[in-house]
Design a protein around this motif. Structure first.
Motif, PDB file in Angstrom:
ATOM      1  N   ARG A  87       4.691  31.608  30.436  1.00 51.01           N
ATOM      2  CA  ARG A  87       5.234  33.074  30.467  1.00 51.01           C
ATOM      3  C   ARG A  87       6.239  33.628  29.620  1.00 51.01           C
ATOM      4  O   ARG A  87       6.612  34.651  29.737  1.00 51.01           O
TER       5      ARG A  87
ATOM      6  N   LEU B  68      -5.447  30.177  34.317  1.00 47.98           N
ATOM      7  CA  LEU B  68      -5.325  31.788  34.469  1.00 47.98           C
ATOM      8  C   LEU B  68      -5.825  32.327  35.699  1.00 47.98           C
ATOM      9  O   LEU B  68      -5.289  33.039  36.811  1.00 47.98           O
TER      10      LEU B  68
ATOM     11  N   GLN C 117      -3.597  35.089  37.418  1.00 50.04           N
ATOM     12  CA  GLN C 117      -3.287  35.850  36.310  1.00 50.04           C
ATOM     13  C   GLN C 117      -4.622  36.594  35.619  1.00 50.04           C
ATOM     14  O   GLN C 117      -5.233  36.115  34.556  1.00 50.04           O
TER      15      GLN C 117
ATOM     16  N   SER D 189      -4.659  38.794  32.561  1.00 48.93           N
ATOM     17  CA  SER D 189      -4.477  37.928  31.414  1.00 48.93           C
ATOM     18  C   SER D 189      -5.623  37.571  30.883  1.00 48.93           C
ATOM     19  O   SER D 189      -6.056  37.435  29.637  1.00 48.93           O
TER      20      SER D 189
ATOM     21  N   ARG E 189      -7.939  39.959  29.351  1.00 41.68           N
ATOM     22  CA  ARG E 189      -7.381  40.583  28.067  1.00 41.68           C
ATOM     23  C   ARG E 189      -7.673  39.600  27.058  1.00 41.68           C
ATOM     24  O   ARG E 189      -8.006  40.093  25.983  1.00 41.68           O
ATOM     25  N   GLU E 190      -7.665  38.110  27.264  1.00 40.63           N
ATOM     26  CA  GLU E 190      -7.876  37.253  26.334  1.00 40.63           C
ATOM     27  C   GLU E 190      -9.670  37.322  26.262  1.00 40.63           C
ATOM     28  O   GLU E 190      -9.850  36.936  24.762  1.00 40.63           O
TER      29      GLU E 190
ATOM     30  N   ARG F 158      -5.880  32.678  19.543  1.00 39.91           N
ATOM     31  CA  ARG F 158      -5.925  34.109  20.014  1.00 39.91           C
ATOM     32  C   ARG F 158      -7.132  35.001  19.279  1.00 39.91           C
ATOM     33  O   ARG F 158      -7.015  34.858  18.062  1.00 39.91           O
TER      34      ARG F 158
END
Length: 628
Positions: free
Chosen positions: A224, A379, A384, A387, A390-391, A521
Motif C-alpha cells: 500500500r 488483490l 482490492q 486495483s 486497473r492492472e 506494470r
C-alpha cells in the motif's frame, strides 16, 4: 572468496593434522592469504580466507572456535549490539565479530547477520559442531557422516579425502539435472554427501547430525506504499547494498554488460563516489563479442559516455572441452556453462593482473524485479478488486479487452480455484504436471521417482499470499547452486570474490513485501528499477525493453563436444537414462539456428537440457570416473 573445511571425530579419536593438510590441498587459497589449520583432539578445522579461524574463551578455559567464509554487510549495527566489546572489535575481521555475537547471543545470533557466509563453530566444552549458511546462500557448504566421523567442506573434493570408499551415484539428483528441472536443496550427485540448504543450520554432537532451517521471516506488507515511497525506499536500500558490497582494501571491479541491472550498479556506484559516500568507484569491465548477436558494445558504450569513463574491455575466452574435463577431475564440480565461462575467466585474469579482489555482478535483478501477476489473487482476496481491474485492463475498453479479461480470470481468479494454476502461480521453475522431457527414458524416470521428486518439492508454505510464496523461490533456488557453485569456485582460484548487490538481504526483505504492480506494470518488467534510475541511467538503457541472449556460446560448446562424442555415445545414453538420438536431433535444430545467425525464434526450448546432458557426461567421466 575463500574455503573452509573440517573433521570431527564423534568417537573422540584425535584428528590427524595430515588429514587436514590433505583436505586443504584440494581447496582454493584466495590470493596470497595463508591457509590456517587448527586441531584440538577430536576436532580439526581449515580456513583459507582473509578472515580465517578465530577463537574466543567462554570461561573456565573453554573455547569456541570459528572458521568462516564470507563477509558481514552490517558491521556497525553488530558492533553496537556487542556494546563495550564491540568497540574493541572495530577493526576486527568479520569472523571475529560473528564469533563474539555467537558467544553473546547463542545460535540466535544468525538473525542479526546480513551478508553472504558459510561458517562452522566448534564448542569445546560441549564437543559440538555448529554450522550455518546465510539466508541468501551464495557460499556453499557440503557435509557427510562416515561412521563416527563428520566432515564438511565448501567443495566436494575436500570431503572425499577422508572417505575410505568413494560414495555411490545419486541417480535421483542426476535425473533432475538431466531433465533441467532441478529442485533438490540438500542432495548432491553422491549418495551420503549432502548440501546444507541456504538459511539452514546443522549440529553434530554425540555421533548424530541434526539439520534445521534457521531463517524464517515474516515480511512487512509494503503493497500500500505509494509509487514515490517505493522508489525512495528502494534507493535507500540499494545505496546501502552497494556501499556494503564495495567494502574492500583493494580496488573493486564491476561487470558492465549494457543491460539494465549491471548499468544501474555501475552508474549508481559512480554517483555515490562523486557524492563522497564511498572512497572510489568500481572499475568497469566489459566483455565484447564483435560480430556476434549477443554483442552489447553499443549499450555499454552508452554508459561509458554517460559517466565519462572508459571500461576495461575483455574478449570472450573460447570454450575448451579438455579444460572442462580437467576442471571436473580437479574439483569434482560440474563444468561451467560456456556462456558464463568465457567472460568470467577473462575478467578474473585481468583482475589478477591489477590485484583486484572483488567483482560486482547484476545477478538478482531478474530474480527480484522482473515481477509477475502472482499478486493478482491477493488483490482479489483482500477486496482490492479495483486495483486488480486497473492492472488487468490498463487501457480500458480497447481492442485488447477480451484478451485482458481472459488473463485476469486465468491469473487472478484461476489460482484461487485450481490447484494446478495455484502451483504454477507460486512455483516459477518447475511444473510437475509438465510432460517428461523427450530425451529422458520413461522407465528410468519411474525407477528413480523423478515425478515424485518434483511433486514433493515445496517452498514458501509458511508465507502469506500468492506473491510472497512466488518471490520466496528467488531467495535461494535450487538450480542456482548447480549453475553458480562452479563459477564461485573458479573465481576463487583466481583470488576473486563475486558480490551481488541485488541479493542484499535488506533489499530482499523489501522486494518480498513490495507491491506487485511496482515490479511489473503494463507489461513492462523492472518498473521499479526504471523509475528509481531516472536521471541516473542513460535514458535509452533505462527504457530498454530487449535483452541480449547468450545461446550462441552454449551451442558452440555443445557442438564442439558432440563433434568429439556423438549424443548417442553419452554415458547417460549408454546407461539407459536418456535417449541420445533424441538429444542429437533436438540439437541439430540449434546447430542450424546458429548457422543462420540465430535468426528468428529458437527451434525448441530444450537448449538448457541439452547442455545438462553434456555437463553430466563430462562430470560422470572425469569427476565420478564412470566407465561403461
Amino acid at each position: 572468496m575463500g574455503a573452509i573445511a573440517g573433521v570431527i571425530r564423534g568417537d573422540g579419536r584425535t584428528v590427524e593434522p595430515s588429514l587436514l593438510r590433505d583436505m586443504a590441498a584440494t581447496l582454493p587459497l584466495p590470493g596470497n592469504d595463508p591457509a590456517q589449520l587448527w586441531h584440538d583432539g577430536p576436532a580439526g578445522l581449515f580456513g583459507a580466507s582473509p578472515t580465517g579461524i578465530h577463537h574466543q574463551s567462554t570461561g573456565q578455559a573453554a573455547e569456541v572456535t570459528i572458521c568462516f567464509d564470507g563477509r558481514l554487510d552490517n558491521r556497525e549495527p553488530l558492533l553496537e549490539r556487542l556494546g563495550d566489546s564491540g568497540r574493541v572489535l572495530h577493526a576486527a575481521p568479520d569472523s571475529q565479530i560473528a564469533l563474539a555475537l555467537f558467544v553473546h547471543l547463542g545460535e540466535r545470533f544468525l538473525h542479526e547477520l546480513v551478508g553472504d557466509f558459510a561458517l562452522a563453530i566448534w564448542q569445546q566444552r560441549e564437543r559440538r559442531l555448529f554450522c550455518a549458511r546465510s539466508a541468501t546462500g551464495w557460499k556453499p557448504l557440503l557435509w557427510t557422516l562416515s561412521g563416527s566421523s563428520f566432515a564438511f567442506a565448501t567443495e566436494p573434493r575436500g570431503l572425499m579425502v577422508g572417505l575410505s570408499n568413494p560414495p555411490a551415484l545419486n541417480q535421483g539428483l542426476l535425473g533432475e539435472i538431466l531433465s533441467a528441472r532441478f529442485v533438490s536443496r540438500t542432495e548432491t550427485p553422491w549418495q551420503d554427501i549432502f548440501r546444507l540448504a541456504p538459511g539452514g543450520a546443522l549440529s553434530f554432537e554425540r555421533g548424530g547430525v541434526r539439520t534445521w532451517r534457521w531463517y524464517h521471516e515474516r515480511y512487512e506488507d509494503l503493497s500500500r506504499l505509494s509509487d514515490h515511497e517505493h522508489v525512495e525506499r528502494f534507493n535507500t536500500l540499494f545505496d546501502q547494498a552497494l556501499i556494503a558490497c564495495l567494502r574492500s582494501d583493494r580496488p573493486v571491479a564491476a561487470h558492465l554488460s549494457g543491460g539494465l541491472d549491471s548499468s544501474a550498479i555501475m552508474c549508481r556506484a559512480t554517483e555515490l563516489y562523486r557524492a563522497g559516500r564511498i572512497d572510489r568507484p568500481p572499475g568497469a569491465i566489459s566483455a565484447r563479442y564483435p560480430g556476434e548477436p549477443h554483442d552489447e558494445t553499443r549499450w555499454s558504450e552508452l554508459v561509458e559516455q554517460h559517466l565519462g569513463i572508459s571500461a576495461r574491455v575483455i574478449p570472450d575466452s573460447a570454450y575448451d572441452v579438455d579444460a572442462s574435463r580437467s576442471w571436473c577431475a580437479d574439483t569434482m564440480l560440474f563444468p561451467m556453462r560456456p556462456n558464463s565461462l568465457g567472460p568470467t575467466l577473462s575478467a578474473c585474469r585481468l583482475m589478477q593482473q591489477l590485484d583486484e579482489r572483488v567483482l560486482l555482478t547484476g545477478e538478482g535483478g531478474d530474480d527480484w524485479m522482473n515481477g509477475s501477476h502472482a499478486h493478482w489473487p491477493d488483490l482479489f482476496l483482500s477486496g482490492q478488486v479495483g486495483s486488480l481491474l486497473r492492472e488487468g485492463f490498463p487501457h480500458g475498453l480497447d481492442r485488447s479487452f477480451v484478451g485482458n479479461a481472459r488473463r485476469v480470470l486465468a491469473q487472478g481468479i484461476g489460482p484461487i480455484l485450481s490447484a494446478g494454476r495455484r502451483r504454477r502461480a507460486v512455483w516459477p521453475f518447475v511444473d510437475p504436471a509438465a510432460p517428461l522431457p523427450p530425451w529422458i527414458r520413461p522407465d528410468w524416470a519411474g525407477q528413480i521417482g523423478l515425478a515424485e521428486r518434483w511433486h514433493a518439492e515445496s517452498h514458501g508454505d509458511d508465507l502469506p499470499g500468492f506473491a510472497q510464496k512466488r518471490r520466496s523461490a528467488a531467495l535461494a533456488p535450487a538450480h542456482r547452486e548447480l549453475v553458480f557453485d562452479p563459477v564461485h569456485a573458479s573465481v576463487a582460484r583466481h583470488g576473486v570474490e563475486l558480490r551481488h548487490p541485488f541479493h542484499d538481504l535488506r533489499l530482499v526483505r523489501f522486494f518480498m513485501g513490495a507491491a506487485g504492480g511496482m515490479l511489473l506494470r503494463d507489461g513492462q518488467r523492472k518498473h521499479l528499477l526504471r523509475e528509481a534510475m531516472r536521471n541516473t541511467l542513460p535514458e535509452p538503457i533505462r527504457t530498454r525493453r530487449d535483452k541480449a541472449g547468450f545461446a550462441a556460446p552454449v551451442i558452440d560448446g555443445v557442438a564442439q563436444y558432440f563433434d568429439q562424442r556423438p549424443a548417442t555415445e553419452l554415458l547417460a545414453a549408454r546407461m539407459g537414462w536418456i535417449d541420445g538420438a533424441v538429444v542429437g536431433r533436438l540439437f541439430d535444430g540449434h546447430r542450424a539456428w546458429r548457422r543462420s545467425g540465430l535468426a528468428g525464434p529458437a527451434p525448441n526450448p530444450f537448449l538448457t537440457g541439452i547442455w545438462a546432458c553434456v555437463a553430466v557426461d563430462i562430470w560422470l567421466e572425469n569427476a565420478f570416473k564412470l566407465r561403461v
